[in-house]
Enzyme design. Structure first.
Site, PDB file in Angstrom:
ATOM      1  N   GLU A 234       0.843  -1.044   0.049  1.00  0.00           N
ATOM      2  CA  GLU A 234      -0.012  -0.161   0.119  1.00  0.00           C
ATOM      3  C   GLU A 234       1.304   1.215   0.112  1.00  0.00           C
ATOM      4  O   GLU A 234       2.010   1.520   1.309  1.00  0.00           O
ATOM      5  CB  GLU A 234      -0.677  -0.142   1.143  1.00  0.00           C
ATOM      6  CG  GLU A 234      -1.455   0.912   1.565  1.00  0.00           C
ATOM      7  CD  GLU A 234      -2.794   1.136   0.081  1.00  0.00           C
ATOM      8  OE1 GLU A 234      -2.327   3.276  -0.083  1.00  0.00           O
ATOM      9  OE2 GLU A 234      -3.437   0.649  -0.439  1.00  0.00           O
TER      10      GLU A 234
ATOM     11  N   ASP B 178       5.530   1.888  -3.394  1.00  0.00           N
ATOM     12  CA  ASP B 178       4.954   1.468  -4.320  1.00  0.00           C
ATOM     13  C   ASP B 178       4.698  -0.086  -4.599  1.00  0.00           C
ATOM     14  O   ASP B 178       5.713  -0.418  -4.832  1.00  0.00           O
ATOM     15  CB  ASP B 178       6.026   2.187  -5.844  1.00  0.00           C
ATOM     16  CG  ASP B 178       4.949   2.148  -6.863  1.00  0.00           C
ATOM     17  OD1 ASP B 178       5.385   1.593  -7.202  1.00  0.00           O
ATOM     18  OD2 ASP B 178       3.925   3.419  -7.166  1.00  0.00           O
TER      19      ASP B 178
ATOM     20  N   ASP C 198      -4.560  -4.880  -6.673  1.00  0.00           N
ATOM     21  CA  ASP C 198      -6.226  -4.120  -6.362  1.00  0.00           C
ATOM     22  C   ASP C 198      -5.647  -2.682  -6.160  1.00  0.00           C
ATOM     23  O   ASP C 198      -6.032  -2.105  -5.382  1.00  0.00           O
ATOM     24  CB  ASP C 198      -6.812  -5.019  -5.539  1.00  0.00           C
ATOM     25  CG  ASP C 198      -8.225  -4.302  -5.162  1.00  0.00           C
ATOM     26  OD1 ASP C 198      -8.723  -3.754  -6.359  1.00  0.00           O
ATOM     27  OD2 ASP C 198      -9.475  -4.859  -4.382  1.00  0.00           O
TER      28      ASP C 198
END
Length: 296
Positions: free
Chosen positions: A118, A145, A166
């Site tokens: 995240e 990243d 996602d």
């Protein structure tokens, strides 16, 4: 009379919209260098969303009356990859949101190692405070990243059995996470029977380009859509896909375990397709050609 009726309908629709907005309560706002992360409650659901003033869609919602039940179809659909690998030991999830997918994976596979990627610490903060997200020794979130982590993991020779991509919001696709070079880096992380599950859009100007890019990276893949969902799930492997008929038995084996999350996986095998429904002459997205957000 007709004009009056139309005006009345428009007025009622506006009144309903205002009433709904009034009931949606913002209970928290977390600012970061990337965005505003908001938490709202409405009609028994708690949701995370970004930049509410722009009308962004919910990223994560939980049912406060039954937190185990998954709210969104696309979240349920992301578990279709278990039909191809029903017992993953090493799991990678790119994009945290409220942490729904990794937390369900933790419950299903308590001995598995789970890495979550995240880029935004604010999202991690909100997931932990408002969406019951927890880390443990085998389950860690990395504030990084996704492409940087995946590139380094590939150089280190790490392998995963289940990779979920996602890291998309309702309107934004990070261009560097949708190129042939990136998908090739993802592919190097797959174990021999590993599976990639990518959440993306069921229809957009990007659809053809995205499809041929996955096709160039993985060859044949399963395309998974459901009526009523604006998302599609792409399911790909490093190895050859199993025939669709062989997925019915894993669905039966998984059915009882997934039912508490409101996932009826028995429906999924019939909805998976390898038939291209895109323009195969579209240009592959690369690091040099990736106008993903313009196309979307």
């Amino acid at each position: 009379m007709m004009a009056y009726t139309r005006l009345s309908i428009l007025f009622l629709m506006l009144a309903f919209s205002v009433a709904v907005s009034a009931q949606r309560e913002v209970i928290h706002e977390e600012r970061s260098q990337y965005r505003n992360v908001l938490v709202t409650e409405f009609n028994g659901q708690r949701c995370m969303l970004f930049n509410i003033h722009r009308g962004d869609m919910n990223q994560t919602c939980i049912d406060l009356r039954n937190p185990q039940r998954l709210v969104f179809n696309y979240t349920k659909m992301s578990f279709a990859g278990l039909l191809l690998n029903p017992d993953p030991d090493n799991i990678l999830v790119a994009g945290l949101g409220g942490g729904t997918i990794p937390m369900v994976m933790r419950e299903l596979f308590p001995e598995a190692t789970i890495d979550v990627l995240e880029v935004d610490q604010a999202v991690v903060n909100v997931a932990k405070e408002f969406f019951n997200y927890e880390e443990d020794q085998r389950h860690q979130v990395h504030v990084v990243d996704a492409r940087v982590f995946i590139k380094r993991a590939g150089l280190q020779g790490r392998q995963y059995d289940y990779i979920v991509l996602d890291a998309f919001s309702g309107e934004y696709i990070p261009e560097h996470l949708l190129t042939l070079e990136f998908l090739q880096e993802v592919k190097t992380l797959l174990s021999d029977d590993g599976v990639v599950v990518a959440n993306t859009f069921a229809s957009s100007q990007l659809y053809d380009y995205e499809s041929v890019t996955y096709q160039a990276a993985f060859g044949e893949f399963y395309n998974f859509k459901r009526a009523g969902s604006g998302n599609r799930i792409i399911i790909a492997m490093k190895s050859e896909l199993p025939p669709q008929g062989e997925l019915r038995q894993p669905a039966r084996d998984l059915y009882e375990r997934l039912l508490p999350y409101d996932i009826n996986i028995l429906e999924y095998p019939a909805l998976l397709s390898t038939r291209p429904d895109w323009d195969e002459s579209a240009r592959v997205l690369t690091d040099q050609f990736s106008p993903a957000n313009l196309l979307n």
